[in-house]
Write an enzyme that holds these catalytic residues in place. Sequence first.
Site, PDB file in Angstrom:
ATOM      1  N   LYS A 262       1.028  -1.128  -0.068  1.00 46.16           N
ATOM      2  CA  LYS A 262      -0.190   0.011  -0.042  1.00 46.16           C
ATOM      3  C   LYS A 262       0.905   1.046   0.023  1.00 46.16           C
ATOM      4  O   LYS A 262       1.939   0.861   0.834  1.00 46.16           O
ATOM      5  CB  LYS A 262      -0.819  -0.312   1.341  1.00 46.16           C
ATOM      6  CG  LYS A 262      -1.861   1.165   1.682  1.00 46.16           C
ATOM      7  CD  LYS A 262      -2.992   1.040   3.013  1.00 46.16           C
ATOM      8  CE  LYS A 262      -3.268   2.655   2.231  1.00 46.16           C
ATOM      9  NZ  LYS A 262      -4.096   2.539   3.717  1.00 46.16           N
ATOM     10  N   ASP A 267      -2.825   9.763   4.352  1.00 44.34           N
ATOM     11  CA  ASP A 267      -4.103  10.071   3.824  1.00 44.34           C
ATOM     12  C   ASP A 267      -4.684  10.749   5.154  1.00 44.34           C
ATOM     13  O   ASP A 267      -5.205  10.075   6.475  1.00 44.34           O
ATOM     14  CB  ASP A 267      -4.152   8.147   4.837  1.00 44.34           C
ATOM     15  CG  ASP A 267      -5.502   7.536   4.537  1.00 44.34           C
ATOM     16  OD1 ASP A 267      -6.848   8.871   4.338  1.00 44.34           O
ATOM     17  OD2 ASP A 267      -5.947   6.317   5.491  1.00 44.34           O
ATOM     18  N   LYS A 274     -10.194  12.059   8.285  1.00 47.08           N
ATOM     19  CA  LYS A 274     -10.117  11.625   9.269  1.00 47.08           C
ATOM     20  C   LYS A 274      -9.817  12.778  10.979  1.00 47.08           C
ATOM     21  O   LYS A 274      -9.394  14.286  10.178  1.00 47.08           O
ATOM     22  CB  LYS A 274      -8.474  11.256   9.874  1.00 47.08           C
ATOM     23  CG  LYS A 274      -7.910  10.163   8.787  1.00 47.08           C
ATOM     24  CD  LYS A 274      -6.886   8.875   8.778  1.00 47.08           C
ATOM     25  CE  LYS A 274      -6.425   8.000   7.816  1.00 47.08           C
ATOM     26  NZ  LYS A 274      -7.679   7.111   8.935  1.00 47.08           N
ATOM     27  N   ASP A 285       1.075   6.070   5.837  1.00 47.20           N
ATOM     28  CA  ASP A 285       0.074   4.990   5.697  1.00 47.20           C
ATOM     29  C   ASP A 285       0.750   4.504   4.164  1.00 47.20           C
ATOM     30  O   ASP A 285       0.361   3.677   3.388  1.00 47.20           O
ATOM     31  CB  ASP A 285      -1.009   5.279   4.977  1.00 47.20           C
ATOM     32  CG  ASP A 285      -2.063   4.872   4.978  1.00 47.20           C
ATOM     33  OD1 ASP A 285      -1.821   4.070   5.710  1.00 47.20           O
ATOM     34  OD2 ASP A 285      -3.108   4.748   4.897  1.00 47.20           O
ATOM     35  N   ASP A 344     -12.270   7.576   3.206  1.00 48.41           N
ATOM     36  CA  ASP A 344     -10.916   6.645   4.217  1.00 48.41           C
ATOM     37  C   ASP A 344     -10.833   5.423   4.313  1.00 48.41           C
ATOM     38  O   ASP A 344      -9.859   4.866   4.232  1.00 48.41           O
ATOM     39  CB  ASP A 344     -11.338   7.442   5.861  1.00 48.41           C
ATOM     40  CG  ASP A 344      -9.989   6.750   6.474  1.00 48.41           C
ATOM     41  OD1 ASP A 344      -9.371   7.106   6.224  1.00 48.41           O
ATOM     42  OD2 ASP A 344      -9.981   7.039   7.871  1.00 48.41           O
ATOM     43  N   GLU A 346      -9.411   3.510   1.482  1.00 48.83           N
ATOM     44  CA  GLU A 346      -9.093   4.056   0.105  1.00 48.83           C
ATOM     45  C   GLU A 346      -8.184   3.445   0.325  1.00 48.83           C
ATOM     46  O   GLU A 346      -7.453   2.696  -1.432  1.00 48.83           O
ATOM     47  CB  GLU A 346      -7.925   5.632   0.583  1.00 48.83           C
ATOM     48  CG  GLU A 346      -7.891   5.486   0.554  1.00 48.83           C
ATOM     49  CD  GLU A 346      -6.975   5.149   2.277  1.00 48.83           C
ATOM     50  OE1 GLU A 346      -7.940   5.399   3.019  1.00 48.83           O
ATOM     51  OE2 GLU A 346      -5.972   5.334   2.721  1.00 48.83           O
ATOM     52  N   ARG A 348      -8.125  -0.163   0.477  1.00 45.98           N
ATOM     53  CA  ARG A 348      -8.219  -1.130  -0.834  1.00 45.98           C
ATOM     54  C   ARG A 348      -8.488  -1.126  -2.531  1.00 45.98           C
ATOM     55  O   ARG A 348      -8.148  -2.221  -2.657  1.00 45.98           O
ATOM     56  CB  ARG A 348      -9.632  -2.226   0.574  1.00 45.98           C
ATOM     57  CG  ARG A 348     -10.635  -0.925   0.260  1.00 45.98           C
ATOM     58  CD  ARG A 348     -11.533  -1.591   0.973  1.00 45.98           C
ATOM     59  NE  ARG A 348     -11.126  -1.101   2.856  1.00 45.98           N
ATOM     60  CZ  ARG A 348     -11.676  -1.069   4.244  1.00 45.98           C
ATOM     61  NH1 ARG A 348     -12.879  -2.108   4.166  1.00 45.98           N
ATOM     62  NH2 ARG A 348     -11.512  -1.012   4.876  1.00 45.98           N
TER      63      ARG A 348
HETATM   64  N1  BES Z   1      -4.449   4.328   6.856  1.00 47.61           N
HETATM   65  C1  BES Z   1      -5.974   4.016   7.527  1.00 47.61           C
HETATM   66  C2  BES Z   1      -5.795   2.448   8.365  1.00 47.61           C
HETATM   67  C3  BES Z   1      -4.476   2.697   9.703  1.00 47.61           C
HETATM   68  C4  BES Z   1      -5.091   3.675  10.520  1.00 47.61           C
HETATM   69  C5  BES Z   1      -3.476   2.861   9.550  1.00 47.61           C
HETATM   70  C6  BES Z   1      -4.272   3.819  11.714  1.00 47.61           C
HETATM   71  C7  BES Z   1      -1.934   3.313  10.226  1.00 47.61           C
HETATM   72  C8  BES Z   1      -2.585   3.447  11.648  1.00 47.61           C
HETATM   73  C9  BES Z   1      -6.760   3.203   6.599  1.00 47.61           C
HETATM   74  O1  BES Z   1      -6.552   3.933   5.368  1.00 47.61           O
HETATM   75  C10 BES Z   1      -8.374   3.683   7.449  1.00 47.61           C
HETATM   76  O2  BES Z   1      -8.707   4.600   7.358  1.00 47.61           O
HETATM   77  N2  BES Z   1      -9.257   2.443   6.996  1.00 47.61           N
HETATM   78  C11 BES Z   1     -10.417   3.230   7.821  1.00 47.61           C
HETATM   79  C12 BES Z   1     -11.381   1.982   6.923  1.00 47.61           C
HETATM   80  C13 BES Z   1     -12.867   2.056   8.129  1.00 47.61           C
HETATM   81  C14 BES Z   1     -13.073   3.640   6.825  1.00 47.61           C
HETATM   82  C15 BES Z   1     -13.591   1.133   7.317  1.00 47.61           C
HETATM   83  C16 BES Z   1     -10.195   2.641   9.624  1.00 47.61           C
HETATM   84  O3  BES Z   1      -9.502   1.851   9.983  1.00 47.61           O
HETATM   85  O4  BES Z   1     -10.605   3.280   9.993  1.00 47.61           O
HETATM   86 ZN    ZN Z   2      -4.838   4.242   4.207  1.00 45.55          ZN
HETATM   87 ZN    ZN Z   3      -8.095   5.460   5.308  1.00 45.87          ZN
END
Ligand code: BES
Ligand code: ZN
Ligand code: ZN
Length: 499
Positions: A262, A267, A274, A285, A344, A346, A348
């Site tokens: 990734k 992000d 966020k 990220d 968020d 993103e 995947r």
């Molecule tokens: N990059 C984040 C995940 C992340 C969180 C990485 C904390 C490192 C530390 C990812 O893109 C994300 O925001 N995922 C969301 C998914 C949700 C919206 C279904 C999440 O984990 O909240």
């Molecule tokens: Zn992310």
């Molecule tokens: Zn994200």
Amino acid sequence: MEITLKSARRYLGEIPAPLLVIGVWGGAFSDEGNKLDVRYNQALSRTIRELHFKGEFGQTLLILLRSSKGEGPRFVLLFGLGKKRGADIETLRKAGARLVQEIARLGFKEAVCEVFLSGKFGKKQASYVLAEGALLGGYTWEKYKTTGPAGKRGEKLRLWLARAWGPAVEQAAIVAEAVNFARDLVNEPPNVLTPAELARRASVMARELGLEVEIWDEEQIRQAGMGALYGVAQGSANPPRFIQLTYKPQNPASRVIAMVGKGLTFDTGGYSLKPAEAQITMKCDMAGAAAVLGAMRAIARLKPSVEVRAYVAAAENMISGSAYRVSDVLTSLSGKTIEVLNTDAEGRLTLVDAITYADRQGAEAIVELSTLTGACVVALGEKIAGLFANDARWAREVQEAAERAGEKVWPLPMEKEYLEALKSNTADLKNTHGRSRSAGAIMAALFLAEFTRKPLVHLDIAGPAYAEKPHSLGPAGGTGFGVRTLVELLQAAEKKKPC
Ligand code: BES
Ligand code: ZN
Ligand code: ZN
């Protein structure tokens, strides 16, 4: 800190260095097998007894030697290794890290240390982890510091490893350098490390090491049909890149393995923004991409007999008039359509286009690393990555590689019944299961697995990719997690039959 490791078959006392390090196990100092010069030996045994040096892990004692002719070392550093009985290979790795930090703190530029042996590990393994620990523990990130403790920045240390297994030290140096390369990429601020800059660094590395490289720009990504990656990237002034690196062994390859990382250089969450606090570490990220590129670096030098292909879909998740929104429908490279329920989620989206591409290019098995979900951090914490797989054999290979590498991963289930929640009324799939927050890490893994029938292992490294505080193998910041596992995996893969 710049560390040069020198391995020598000679004994401790035979190498001229101003500082001589002596590892002391669990309080009971014994010179058995140490072959120390008797001059030091007697004096040291007495000192240890008199000062009640217990040899607790990381405990140190610096002793000034009185040398009549000014020959030999001026100082001895006693270095506690903790109880021998409870020590595992990780103890030795941590000892290497702690040792260089201690030597540097004391201001020495050169030292000699005998490879610590516990009786449980062979010299090869002990040499490997000590060297690896030292090079990881000596990592610092000071690129943007213009001031600092005098003489601290740009520090150099030459460490001799006496009675070491040379090839193991050399191999550890290649791997540790690759881990530190990955750490640098993660630690770079996002205004410097844009998708284009990440691609540029990948190209520079590829040219240096003789890897094949192909980089696609925004227009090529769009034309190729990578609509999911393109959709995520469209809100940023820093356009996306699709990075492909290939390592081909000299003899015909026994297997073709793809690594996908990734590569979100930042992000923000996009319109599903966020909170400010959660954005603070989001330069990490692209840690999956960093791990994959780091592994490629080591592979180019270690030259296993498998073909390795690395894919990174690099993008930035931002807000603007052109950014993708909630309810948008994206058409992925696979042809599957995806309704965006949360901008968020993103990672995947960018990953499935890379996975589809890796699959179509002929990979037999895919290992993918991503800082994918906060849910995985909730489940396993900051030290352990989640492992998801659609194939038990491939999962075992990756799991065993991680174990050998000393990186912690733990399997989580891919519950097929949950897939129902990713079906969309408008498109084929939706990128999240809506308002429900349950099983977030599993839902993300299920989503990815919809895009390939090849053996796929997904490592959710959201926890261990980034350390908020200094840890036993390095400072706060990017950890380079995954590089060691990938290198182990690919080196062992040549011995295994295709899955
Ligand atoms: N990059 C984040 C995940 C992340 C969180 C990485 C904390 C490192 C530390 C990812 O893109 C994300 O925001 N995922 C969301 C998914 C949700 C919206 C279904 C999440 O984990 O909240
Ligand atoms: Zn992310
Ligand atoms: Zn994200």
